[in-house]
Design an enzyme around this catalytic site. Structure first.
Site, PDB file in Angstrom:
ATOM      1  CB  THR A  35      -0.898   0.037   1.246  1.00  0.00           C
ATOM      2  OG1 THR A  35      -0.110  -0.363   2.364  1.00  0.00           O
ATOM      3  CG2 THR A  35      -2.063  -0.896   1.098  1.00  0.00           C
ATOM      4  CB  VAL A  39      10.188  -3.545  -2.031  1.00  0.00           C
ATOM      5  CG1 VAL A  39      11.565  -3.823  -1.457  1.00  0.00           C
ATOM      6  CG2 VAL A  39       9.242  -3.100  -0.929  1.00  0.00           C
ATOM      7  CG  ASP A 156       1.166  -5.048   9.754  1.00  0.00           C
ATOM      8  OD1 ASP A 156       0.302  -5.947   9.866  1.00  0.00           O
ATOM      9  OD2 ASP A 156       1.489  -4.555   8.665  1.00  0.00           O
TER      10      ASP A 156
END
Lengths: 475, 251
Positions: A35, A39, A156
């Protein structure tokens, strides 16, 4: 750290859109997307780290014209303070003032728990060996203990955020990644939903699902419990179907999945349960249902008397205040019995143990830094052993492109950035309470991983914001 | 690190007074003195606090923003980094770092409300560009420790919570100087308690002794703060105006 965008107005006609700082890398391709942005895998061009793999995380420009995203700011903020063997290492920050984009460069990690688990489930058809499970869990807890003792909650944790180093001097070392949601919890924490963040619900602690307003480090330990179970069974433990309504929907299905395995929580065992918003407002849904308790042990195929089961059940304790902490977990009996955890989680030292060769991370070589895809046919490229300096084309290996990866239901694939400590030797030699490692370097030689924890806890500076160690007596 | 000041980037970046009191050459060429430099930093601290009132952020955000601004000017000149742009940008960045993000357009609205002068009326684009430059000038170190928390803890410990208001006000004023770049936050808190206790005629000698804090440092900070208040008596707007005028001169 970092080079400015001051000279990014590029005068090199060959790469008209490429910022100057990019010249120090060979860009290999895209390895992930989330989101926040993309990378990339790149290699350092010049000495002393020539050929070293770097993961470069590009943050999207904020849509609403509000500059560097707060997520990027917080991630940089935390990563700049963090230094631990089991936490990703930020090696550089780059900015592109022409398009106001921001890039974080990390040491690259070839594997992550998501891919390792998937490989075993879909390719090897065999569980992960005990040594590897224990070593990965121990290192995950070791990194987490470091974060928690420094008042950072990750928030997370999930298999794709737990990286494992590939070939090299840090092979098999676990690194906790993706600090976009992490917080220093001295400051009041807003609920994730208020920041408009979507996270996987499978690893979410029951108190959050029931609407708890405040985060504690116990939410990370719940996630570790879920990950532990997944390492054992190769299947997500609580695979709830997410309600996508906004904001912060009440995730009844996720709770349902948890209750089915662990039984119903009760105010007797979890006194503060009655204060949780959803426990009260959704009584008929939550409290009405009756669950037959099949028992966690049967789901994870562990004996109820085994230390592994004991540890797991303490991580999956309903009451966050009773849930085991990272520091306590590191001292659990499970880590003191054979096989002892080791630094290289991928390669067991015992003869006869089968070594699993995990595939390298798929690289999409058709996507450039701007995120646009070229018209050339895709070329799978090996990242593991290619020395691609001085214009030599990278070696080609057959493996799937990211776009071919079957996405798991309800789960966004976000391979985190990879990393490794640059100067391992000097870190290992630091000694004392702040030694970030603490893992026995040779299995059998050390074997007492908890020792470091005790040392660290004795460091009087910890947990005392703003006070010098020698004054701790007074506060 | 987050909970341990002594392992933090903030601690590692503490500077000596002489390192902070450096007028960079582009500014020097304009005839800028150290006094001018300090005055403008003070003025910009006030400006940040003023804007913060409009956009309603906590004192902690103000303190972080001012610290960012002061850190920037240990490395960059005011000629290249225009203070009237750096100040709101630091507030903008600090609001993100401290989890109370303020929208750039809101800041721009209040900047325009503050300044009629065309050259200080910056647009969103200017702030966003400067945000990148400030991040870089800060070398991406964003965690700042403030003396507020130690102050309340120390006052509790000393059983002198009646000094809270006075010492809190003194602490706010320390941000008009560079002390946050030079001393550990708890030392600054102690200096504020020290001055407050002297003003209120509380005997804190025993408490300070038991604390075994370095009283030389505490007294140094206190003296600096008192000197600052003395200089304030003569610091008129015209001195600030003269300093700003020099900055506006074309080289």
């Amino acid at each position: 750290m970092g080079e400015g965008g001051g000279n990014s107005r590029n005068n090199n006609n060959n790469n008209s859109n490429r910022p100057a700082w990019l010249q120090q890398y060979d860009l290999i391709g895209k390895i992930g997307e989330g989101t926040y942005g993309l990378v990339f895998l790149a290699k350092i061009k010049s000495q002393p780290n020539r050929g070293k793999s770097i993961a470069i995380k590009k943050f999207k420009q904020s849509k609403d014209g509000d500059g560097v995203s707060p997520t990027a700011i917080r991630e940089i903020m935390l990563l700049r303070e963090i230094n631990h063997e089991n936490v990703v290492k930020l090696v550089n920050v780059h900015i592109n003032s022409s398009d106001m984009s921001l890039y974080l460069a990390f040491d690259y990690a070839e594997h992550d728990l998501y891919e390792i688990i998937r490989h075993h489930r879909e390719k090897v058809n065999q569980s992960i060996n005990q040594y590897s499970v224990k070593s990965m869990l121990w290192q995950l807890l070791n990194g987490l203990n470091y974060l928690h003792s420094n008042w950072i909650i990750h928030r997370d944790l999930k298999p794709s955020n737990i990286l494992v180093m590939g070939e090299g001097d840090e092979q098999g070392v676990v690194k906790i990644a993706d600090f976009g949601l992490a917080r220093i919890y001295q400051a009041p924490l807003k609920p994730l939903s208020e920041n408009g963040v979507v996270v996987t619900i499978w690893y979410r602690a029951p108190e959050l699902l029931l609407g708890a307003k405040h985060y504690t480090s116990a939410v990370d330990m719940w996630a570790v419990g879920c990950i532990f179970a997944e390492l054992l069974t190769l299947k997500p433990l609580f695979q709830g179907v997410e309600v996508k309504a906004t904001p912060n929907p009440f995730q009844l299905d996720q709770l349902d999945k948890i209750f089915k395995v662990l039984g119903h929580p009760t105010p007797e065992k979890w006194p503060t349960l009655v204060n949780l918003p959803h426990w009260q407002t959704d009584q008929q849904h939550i409290q009405g249902r009756k669950y037959e308790n099949p028992g966690l042990y049967s789901v994870v195929h562990l004996s109820q008397k085994s230390p592994a089961y004991d540890l797991l059940s303490k991580m999956l304790e309903y009451d966050p205040r009773k849930r085991i902490t990272a520091a306590q977990a590191l001292e659990h009996e499970y880590f003191r019995i054979d096989p002892l955890p080791g630094r290289n989680a991928l390669v067991p030292c015992q003869p006869g143990e089968k070594i699993v060769n995990y595939p390298a991370r798929p690289v999409d070589t058709t996507t450039d830094f701007e995120g646009s895809t070229s018209v050339q046919p895709p070329q799978p490229v090996s990242s593991g052993n290619a020395m691609s300096g001085s214009g030599v084309p990278p070696m080609v290996a057959a493996r799937p492109l990211p776009r071919n990866m079957p996405p798991m239901a309800g789960m966004q694939r976000m391979p985190g950035p990879g990393m490794s400590a640059y100067n391992l030797a000097s870190q290992a030699a630091m000694g004392g309470g702040m030694n970030p490692g603490g893992i026995p370097m040779q299995r059998g030689a050390g074997g007492q991983p908890h020792q470091q924890q005790q040392l660290r806890r004795k460091d009087p500076g910890m947990g005392m914001p703003g006070y010098p160690p020698q004054k701790s007596r007074r506060f | 690190m987050a909970a341990n000041f002594w392992a933090s980037s903030h601690y590692k970046q503490l500077l000596e007074q002489e390192e902070v009191d450096v007028v960079h050459s582009p500014d020097k060429e304009k005839g800028f003195t150290l006094e001018d430099f300090k005055l403008i930093k003070m003025q910009m601290s006030n400006y940040i606090a003023k804007l913060a009132q409009y956009v309603k952020v906590r004192q902690r955000v103000v303190a972080t923003a001012i610290t960012y601004m002061r850190r920037v000017y240990t490395r960059k000149s005011m000629t290249e980094y225009e203070p009237h742009l750096v100040a709101p940008t630091c507030l903008y960045l600090a609001s993100k770092a401290e989890e109370s993000t303020v929208q750039a357009r809101l800041l721009v609205f209040y900047i325009k409300k503050q300044y009629n002068d065309e050259k200080y009326r910056y647009e969103i684009k200017d702030i966003l560009e400067m945000e990148m430059k400030v991040l870089e000038a800060l070398n991406y170190y964003l965690v700042v420790y403030h003396p507020y928390r130690p102050l309340s803890q120390l006052l509790q410990d000393a059983g002198m919570t009646e000094l809270t208001q006075l010492s809190w006000g003194l602490l706010n004023d320390t941000y008009k100087m560079d002390v946050i770049l030079i001393y550990p936050p708890y030392m600054i808190a102690l200096a504020c308690i020290y001055i407050a206790s002297v003003l209120k005629e509380k005997d804190t000698t025993a408490w300070f002794e038991e604390l075994r804090a370095d009283m030389n440092v505490v007294k140094n900070i206190s003296m600096e703060l008192l000197d600052f208040y003395d200089s304030q008596k003569v610091t008129a707007d015209e001195r600030i105006g003269a300093a700003l005028h020099k900055l506006a001169l074309k080289p």
